[in-house]
Design a protein around this motif. Structure first.
Motif, short mmCIF file in Angstrom:
data_model
loop_
_atom_site.label_atom_id
_atom_site.label_comp_id
_atom_site.label_asym_id
_atom_site.label_seq_id
_atom_site.Cartn_x
_atom_site.Cartn_y
_atom_site.Cartn_z
N THR A 195 0.72 -1.14 0.34
CA THR A 195 -0.01 0.15 -0.10
C THR A 195 0.45 1.24 0.19
OG1 THR A 195 -0.34 -0.47 2.44
CG2 THR A 195 -2.09 -1.09 1.20
N MET A 196 0.40 2.05 -0.24
CA MET A 196 1.14 3.39 -0.76
C MET A 196 1.19 4.15 0.22
SD MET A 196 1.91 3.90 -3.83
CE MET A 196 1.89 1.16 -3.80
N ASP A 197 0.71 4.18 0.96
CA ASP A 197 1.13 5.14 2.52
C ASP A 197 2.69 4.35 3.42
OD1 ASP A 197 -0.35 2.73 3.21
OD2 ASP A 197 -0.77 2.36 5.45
N LYS A 198 2.45 2.99 3.32
CA LYS A 198 4.35 1.97 3.30
C LYS A 198 5.03 3.18 2.83
CE LYS A 198 1.18 0.90 6.32
NZ LYS A 198 1.09 0.93 8.08
N ALA A 199 5.05 4.38 1.37
CA ALA A 199 6.05 4.16 0.60
C ALA A 199 7.42 5.23 1.30
CB ALA A 199 5.78 4.92 -0.46
N VAL A 233 19.37 5.50 -2.50
CA VAL A 233 17.99 3.48 -2.70
C VAL A 233 18.86 3.12 -1.10
CG1 VAL A 233 17.87 1.81 -4.35
CG2 VAL A 233 18.06 3.76 -4.93
N THR A 234 19.66 2.22 -1.24
CA THR A 234 19.86 1.68 -0.25
C THR A 234 18.86 2.13 1.08
OG1 THR A 234 22.27 1.21 -0.82
CG2 THR A 234 21.82 0.73 1.73
N GLU A 235 19.17 3.46 1.13
CA GLU A 235 18.22 4.00 2.70
C GLU A 235 16.67 4.18 2.62
OE1 GLU A 235 17.78 8.14 5.24
OE2 GLU A 235 19.14 7.70 4.24
N ALA A 236 16.34 4.22 1.25
CA ALA A 236 14.73 4.00 1.12
C ALA A 236 14.58 2.76 0.57
CB ALA A 236 14.77 4.51 -0.83
N VAL A 237 15.30 1.52 0.49
CA VAL A 237 14.73 0.05 0.60
C VAL A 237 14.44 -0.22 1.69
CG1 VAL A 237 15.76 -1.90 -0.70
CG2 VAL A 237 15.58 -0.41 -1.80
N LEU A 238 15.71 0.08 3.22
CA LEU A 238 15.71 -0.30 4.46
C LEU A 238 14.63 0.47 4.75
CD1 LEU A 238 19.21 -0.05 5.05
CD2 LEU A 238 18.41 -1.74 5.16
N ARG A 239 14.21 1.41 5.12
CA ARG A 239 13.00 2.08 5.29
C ARG A 239 11.78 1.48 4.79
NH1 ARG A 239 13.50 8.49 5.35
NH2 ARG A 239 15.53 9.01 6.15
N ALA A 240 11.60 1.25 4.47
CA ALA A 240 10.48 0.98 2.94
C ALA A 240 10.25 -0.53 3.01
CB ALA A 240 10.52 0.80 1.15
N LEU A 241 10.69 -1.09 4.13
CA LEU A 241 10.84 -3.11 4.40
C LEU A 241 10.45 -2.84 5.50
CD1 LEU A 241 14.17 -4.49 2.37
CD2 LEU A 241 11.76 -4.87 2.18
N ASP A 242 10.90 -1.97 7.03
CA ASP A 242 10.45 -1.45 7.62
C ASP A 242 9.59 -0.98 7.59
OD1 ASP A 242 10.58 -0.88 10.53
OD2 ASP A 242 11.70 0.70 10.88
N ASN A 243 8.37 0.13 7.02
CA ASN A 243 7.40 0.35 7.18
C ASN A 243 6.16 -0.29 6.52
OD1 ASN A 243 8.78 2.76 7.14
ND2 ASN A 243 8.05 3.76 4.88
N TRP A 244 6.67 -1.96 5.78
CA TRP A 244 5.64 -2.42 4.74
C TRP A 244 5.17 -3.77 6.05
CZ3 TRP A 244 1.39 -2.76 3.04
CH2 TRP A 244 1.00 -4.27 2.27
N ALA A 245 6.17 -4.42 6.24
CA ALA A 245 6.23 -5.52 7.09
C ALA A 245 7.36 -5.55 8.25
CB ALA A 245 6.40 -6.94 6.49
#
Length: 372
Positions: free
Chosen positions: A112-116, A243-255
């Protein structure tokens, strides 16, 4: 969600657009309904993407958007359909949020987009922004894992799991946009390796998911012209960090996949298909489960089992001989069991490193509960 996907989109209430972020190049990131939309202030942008909708090289787009897929009966109505049906679906998703399908690049995901996550890095006259949605718990894989299907036999469209929209505040030729994709992909894999994220299709560390997508955007009218997006260049450094920081944040945000959640011996052993019940003390019950989970989060235990697992990885890659790897892992596992007060610790050399790591955790949990 009943009816077909067309019924769902027709009846869907998307509301107005809400501004999420303003980026250095004048781009606006907005949310509307199931979509996250990046709009541009002019027609100078060039996009190179692996997008399922208007992918490839696209000059002068009005927007790039990422949309959460639909589930239930409506989602099922897309399953088994050919590429044409999926393109029609993306067209309608674009129209639903007021976009001209001919002028946009579209990506899709289950997230979901709120987890971006949105991250911007700048240095001097160069700026890079990454907008990422990410999850690997259901579709994480390692390059070279067994295939799920043969497209010559059937078409199996799936939403992307790690979706990266990368905006570069400079003018890049097409070959440099392609190099930026390589750098960004390496950065994504760095994030997954830092978390020791598991492939769900093998015992390997995930390098991505089977459905990852990326769109790299540059500004052809920028006064800054760059041609090197590799790791030796400043642009490459900014792409990698962003990209590394954004992917780490997004993985945490989602699951909730983050360093703290991975500080767990059971989660580490799960990559080798060891289950919680495989490590429960023999008397079982709620007390046994509580003791196991406590032992599994103990820092000394995590460190020892993580070390043993990495030795097994190196044996599998051919970097260590099996007998040398076992001797080193045995010393580590016996050491942590002695430290945790396990009397007469039992390991079985013939079973290999991973079963013995699970056996060590089981004995430590039993000692925690009052046995051994």
């Amino acid at each position: 969600m009943t009816g077909t996907w067309r019924d769902f989109i027709r009846d869907e209430e998307v509301g107005g657009r809400a501004l999420v972020a303003s980026l250095p190049g004048g781009e606006a990131v907005e949310r509307q309904g199931r979509s996250l939309i990046v709009t541009f202030p002019d027609d100078r942008r060039v996009v190179l993407s692996s997008a399922h909708f208007n992918g490839g090289l696209f000059e002068g787009p009005a927007a790039v958007f990422n949309t959460t897929g639909i589930t239930g009966e409506a989602g099922d109505s897309l399953m088994g359909k050919g590429p044409g049906e999926h393109l029609a679906y993306s067209e309608e998703c674009a129209r639903k949020v007021g976009l001209d399908p001919r002028k946009v690049v579209g990506l899709g995901t289950a997230v979901t987009m709120d987890k971006a996550a949105i991250v911007t890095k700048s240095s001097g006259r160069t700026s890079v922004s990454a907008i990422v949605t990410a999850g690997v718990e259901g579709n994480g894989g390692r390059a070279g894992d067994p295939a799920s299907y043969d497209q010559l036999e059937k078409f199996q469209a799936r939403d992307g799991t790690i979706v990266i929209i990368l905006l570069i505040g400079a003018d890049l030729p097409a070959h440099s946009l392609a190099r930026a994709i390589v750098t960004a992909t390496e950065a994504k894999t760095c994030a997954l390796q830092q978390l020791m994220a598991s492939s769900v299709y093998s015992t390997g560390i995930a390098t991505g998911s089977g459905t990852d997508q990326i769109a790299v955007v540059c500004d052809s009218g920028s006064g800054v012209k760059l041609t090197d997006a590799g790791k030796h260049s400043l642009l490459g450094e900014l792409i990698g960090k962003c990209v590394t920081e954004a992917v780490l944040r997004a993985l945490d945000n989602w699951a909730g996949l983050n360093p703290a959640s991975q500080r767990d011996a059971l989660r580490r052993l799960a990559r080798y298909k060891v289950r919680e019940e495989d490590c429960l003390p023999s008397n079982g019950g709620e007390a046994s489960l509580a003791a196991l989970r406590k032992a599994s989060r103990d820092g000394d235990v995590v460190a020892a089992i993580a070390a043993a697992i990495h030795i097994q990885d190196e044996v599998g890659w051919g970097l260590l001989a099996e007998e040398d790897g076992w001797r080193a892992a045995e010393r580590i596992l016996l050491g942590v069991m002695h430290e945790k007060g396990v009397r007469a610790p039992l390991l079985k050399a013939g079973d290999g490193i991973i079963p013995n790591a699970a056996r060590a955790l089981k004995q430590i949990a039993a000692k925690e509960q009052g046995g051994y």
